[in-house]
Design a protein around this motif. Structure first.
Motif, PDB file in Angstrom:
ATOM      1  N   LEU A  45     -34.233  -6.215 -11.615  1.00 11.43           N
ATOM      2  CA  LEU A  45     -34.224  -6.241 -13.073  1.00 11.43           C
ATOM      3  C   LEU A  45     -33.572  -4.985 -13.635  1.00 11.43           C
ATOM      4  CD1 LEU A  45     -35.249  -8.103 -15.368  1.00 11.43           C
ATOM      5  CD2 LEU A  45     -37.288  -6.680 -15.433  1.00 11.43           C
ATOM      6  N   ASN A  46     -33.930  -3.835 -13.088  1.00 10.91           N
ATOM      7  CA  ASN A  46     -33.395  -2.564 -13.574  1.00 10.91           C
ATOM      8  C   ASN A  46     -31.921  -2.368 -13.267  1.00 10.91           C
ATOM      9  OD1 ASN A  46     -35.880  -1.863 -14.622  1.00 10.91           O
ATOM     10  ND2 ASN A  46     -36.478  -0.649 -12.839  1.00 10.91           N
ATOM     11  N   ARG A  47     -31.410  -3.046 -12.251  1.00  9.22           N
ATOM     12  CA  ARG A  47     -30.014  -2.878 -11.834  1.00  9.22           C
ATOM     13  C   ARG A  47     -29.133  -4.030 -12.323  1.00  9.22           C
ATOM     14  NH1 ARG A  47     -33.106   0.029  -8.687  1.00  9.22           N
ATOM     15  NH2 ARG A  47     -32.301   1.765  -7.457  1.00  9.22           N
ATOM     16  N   SER A  48     -29.620  -4.762 -13.296  1.00  5.27           N
ATOM     17  CA  SER A  48     -28.868  -5.901 -13.822  1.00  5.27           C
ATOM     18  C   SER A  48     -28.964  -5.900 -15.343  1.00  5.27           C
ATOM     19  CB  SER A  48     -29.442  -7.208 -13.257  1.00  5.27           C
ATOM     20  OG  SER A  48     -30.719  -7.471 -13.829  1.00  5.27           O
ATOM     21  N   HIS A  49     -28.384  -6.932 -15.927  1.00  6.86           N
ATOM     22  CA  HIS A  49     -28.479  -7.127 -17.372  1.00  6.86           C
ATOM     23  C   HIS A  49     -29.377  -8.320 -17.678  1.00  6.86           C
ATOM     24  CE1 HIS A  49     -25.316  -4.186 -17.932  1.00  6.86           C
ATOM     25  NE2 HIS A  49     -24.676  -4.784 -16.933  1.00  6.86           N
ATOM     26  N   ALA A  50     -30.199  -8.698 -16.696  1.00  7.46           N
ATOM     27  CA  ALA A  50     -31.071  -9.866 -16.833  1.00  7.46           C
ATOM     28  C   ALA A  50     -32.347  -9.520 -17.587  1.00  7.46           C
ATOM     29  CB  ALA A  50     -31.411 -10.418 -15.446  1.00  7.46           C
ATOM     30  N   HIS A  51     -33.027 -10.564 -18.006  1.00  8.14           N
ATOM     31  CA  HIS A  51     -34.297 -10.445 -18.720  1.00  8.14           C
ATOM     32  C   HIS A  51     -35.490 -10.733 -17.822  1.00  8.14           C
ATOM     33  CE1 HIS A  51     -31.186 -11.389 -21.696  1.00  8.14           C
ATOM     34  NE2 HIS A  51     -31.874 -10.574 -22.483  1.00  8.14           N
ATOM     35  N   ILE A  52     -35.234 -11.450 -16.714  1.00  6.03           N
ATOM     36  CA  ILE A  52     -36.293 -11.829 -15.781  1.00  6.03           C
ATOM     37  C   ILE A  52     -35.718 -11.835 -14.368  1.00  6.03           C
ATOM     38  CG2 ILE A  52     -35.868 -14.315 -16.054  1.00  6.03           C
ATOM     39  CD1 ILE A  52     -38.941 -14.709 -15.852  1.00  6.03           C
ATOM     40  N   SER A  53     -36.572 -11.466 -13.428  1.00  6.51           N
ATOM     41  CA  SER A  53     -36.147 -11.447 -12.026  1.00  6.51           C
ATOM     42  C   SER A  53     -37.179 -12.144 -11.161  1.00  6.51           C
ATOM     43  CB  SER A  53     -35.970 -10.006 -11.536  1.00  6.51           C
ATOM     44  OG  SER A  53     -37.225  -9.345 -11.457  1.00  6.51           O
ATOM     45  N   VAL A  54     -36.734 -12.572 -10.001  1.00  6.65           N
ATOM     46  CA  VAL A  54     -37.623 -13.074  -8.962  1.00  6.65           C
ATOM     47  C   VAL A  54     -37.167 -12.477  -7.641  1.00  6.65           C
ATOM     48  CG1 VAL A  54     -36.266 -15.197  -8.548  1.00  6.65           C
ATOM     49  CG2 VAL A  54     -38.687 -15.093  -7.892  1.00  6.65           C
ATOM     50  N   SER A  55     -38.148 -12.119  -6.806  1.00  6.01           N
ATOM     51  CA  SER A  55     -37.822 -11.637  -5.465  1.00  6.01           C
ATOM     52  C   SER A  55     -38.578 -12.464  -4.434  1.00  6.01           C
ATOM     53  CB  SER A  55     -38.169 -10.161  -5.308  1.00  6.01           C
ATOM     54  OG  SER A  55     -39.567  -9.968  -5.349  1.00  6.01           O
ATOM     55  N   ILE A  56     -37.957 -12.566  -3.257  1.00  4.54           N
ATOM     56  CA  ILE A  56     -38.513 -13.350  -2.158  1.00  4.54           C
ATOM     57  C   ILE A  56     -38.321 -12.550  -0.877  1.00  4.54           C
ATOM     58  CG2 ILE A  56     -38.423 -15.532  -0.894  1.00  4.54           C
ATOM     59  CD1 ILE A  56     -36.738 -16.641  -3.297  1.00  4.54           C
ATOM     60  N   THR A  57     -39.395 -12.293  -0.149  1.00  5.78           N
ATOM     61  CA  THR A  57     -39.311 -11.640   1.152  1.00  5.78           C
ATOM     62  C   THR A  57     -40.377 -12.240   2.060  1.00  5.78           C
ATOM     63  OG1 THR A  57     -39.267  -9.525   2.348  1.00  5.78           O
ATOM     64  CG2 THR A  57     -40.733  -9.649   0.420  1.00  5.78           C
ATOM     65  N   GLY A  58     -39.980 -12.640   3.253  1.00  5.23           N
ATOM     66  CA  GLY A  58     -40.949 -13.298   4.108  1.00  5.23           C
ATOM     67  C   GLY A  58     -40.488 -13.436   5.543  1.00  5.23           C
ATOM     68  N   ILE A  59     -41.285 -14.180   6.296  1.00  2.00           N
ATOM     69  CA  ILE A  59     -41.009 -14.433   7.713  1.00  2.00           C
ATOM     70  C   ILE A  59     -40.803 -15.936   7.871  1.00  2.00           C
ATOM     71  CG2 ILE A  59     -41.844 -14.188  10.078  1.00  2.00           C
ATOM     72  CD1 ILE A  59     -43.692 -11.907   8.908  1.00  2.00           C
ATOM     73  N   ALA A  60     -39.552 -16.337   8.000  1.00  2.00           N
ATOM     74  CA  ALA A  60     -39.221 -17.755   8.069  1.00  2.00           C
ATOM     75  C   ALA A  60     -39.304 -18.311   9.490  1.00  2.00           C
ATOM     76  CB  ALA A  60     -37.830 -17.998   7.486  1.00  2.00           C
ATOM     77  N   GLY A  61     -39.330 -17.435  10.482  1.00  2.00           N
ATOM     78  CA  GLY A  61     -39.482 -17.859  11.868  1.00  2.00           C
ATOM     79  C   GLY A  61     -38.186 -18.362  12.488  1.00  2.00           C
ATOM     80  N   PRO A  62     -38.270 -18.894  13.668  1.00  2.00           N
ATOM     81  CA  PRO A  62     -39.510 -19.139  14.400  1.00  2.00           C
ATOM     82  C   PRO A  62     -40.119 -17.876  15.028  1.00  2.00           C
ATOM     83  CG  PRO A  62     -37.648 -19.828  15.736  1.00  2.00           C
ATOM     84  CD  PRO A  62     -37.101 -19.394  14.396  1.00  2.00           C
ATOM     85  N   ASP A  63     -39.356 -16.795  15.063  1.00  2.00           N
ATOM     86  CA  ASP A  63     -39.856 -15.540  15.628  1.00  2.00           C
ATOM     87  C   ASP A  63     -40.195 -14.573  14.506  1.00  2.00           C
ATOM     88  OD1 ASP A  63     -39.224 -16.489  18.226  1.00  2.00           O
ATOM     89  OD2 ASP A  63     -37.142 -15.866  17.942  1.00  2.00           O
TER      90      ASP A  63
END
Length: 160
Positions: A83-101
């Motif tokens: 959000l701070n590094r863009s000109h957007a009004h809303i942000s979403v973030s995604i971080t996870g473990i998709a596998g299989p390892d």
């Protein structure tokens, strides 16, 4: 669902920024598949490595050391950084473990952390534990990210 996100953002005159790790740009692809998305999608960051998270989004090394790349804390810093590094009004973030390892006892395959941030100061985060193969986990993560945007925008009717 991406079209409904676009309608909701366009009605408010808002722009969206995405910050993705395990989904590798899938959320950005989903929203840019909608005609007219240039009117409401500002940019996307694919920050798969910790270095990218630090350099592109400002995630603190201390956060990564203490909590790991897959954590609510990292997701929150990703969303705020995008959000701070863009000109957007809303942000979403995604971080996870998709596998299989890559899973552990405390962070199993399917664990995905999300955060949403808005210029009005709102920050929300959630952690989900999805099941299925890599593609299914990633698909569920993108859907959850988009549903979260709709909920924040108050467009609950669009969430099925």
């Amino acid at each position: 669902m991406a079209a409904k996100v676009g309608q909701s953002l366009a009605q408010r005159g808002w722009m969206l920024v995405t910050a993705e790790s395990c989904t590798g740009g899938w959320a950005g692809q989903a929203v840019t598949a909608v005609s007219g998305s240039s009117g409401w999608y500002e940019r996307g960051y694919i920050t798969y490595s910790n270095t990218a998270k630090r350099e592109m989004l400002g995630v603190q090394q201390a956060t990564l050391d203490r909590h790991g790349a897959v954590s609510p804390q990292t997701a929150q810093e990703m969303a705020i950084g995008a959000l701070n590094r863009s000109h957007a009004h809303i942000s979403v973030s995604i971080t996870g473990i998709a596998g299989p390892d890559g899973g552990t006892a405390t962070k199993p395959v399917g664990m995905v952390c999300f955060a949403w941030a808005a210029q009005n100061g709102l920050v929300q985060q959630e952690t989900h534990y999805f099941t299925g193969d890599r593609e299914v986990i990633r698909r569920q993560a993108v859907a959850t990210a988009l549903q979260g945007i709709l909920l924040i925008l108050g467009d609950a009717t669009a969430v099925a």
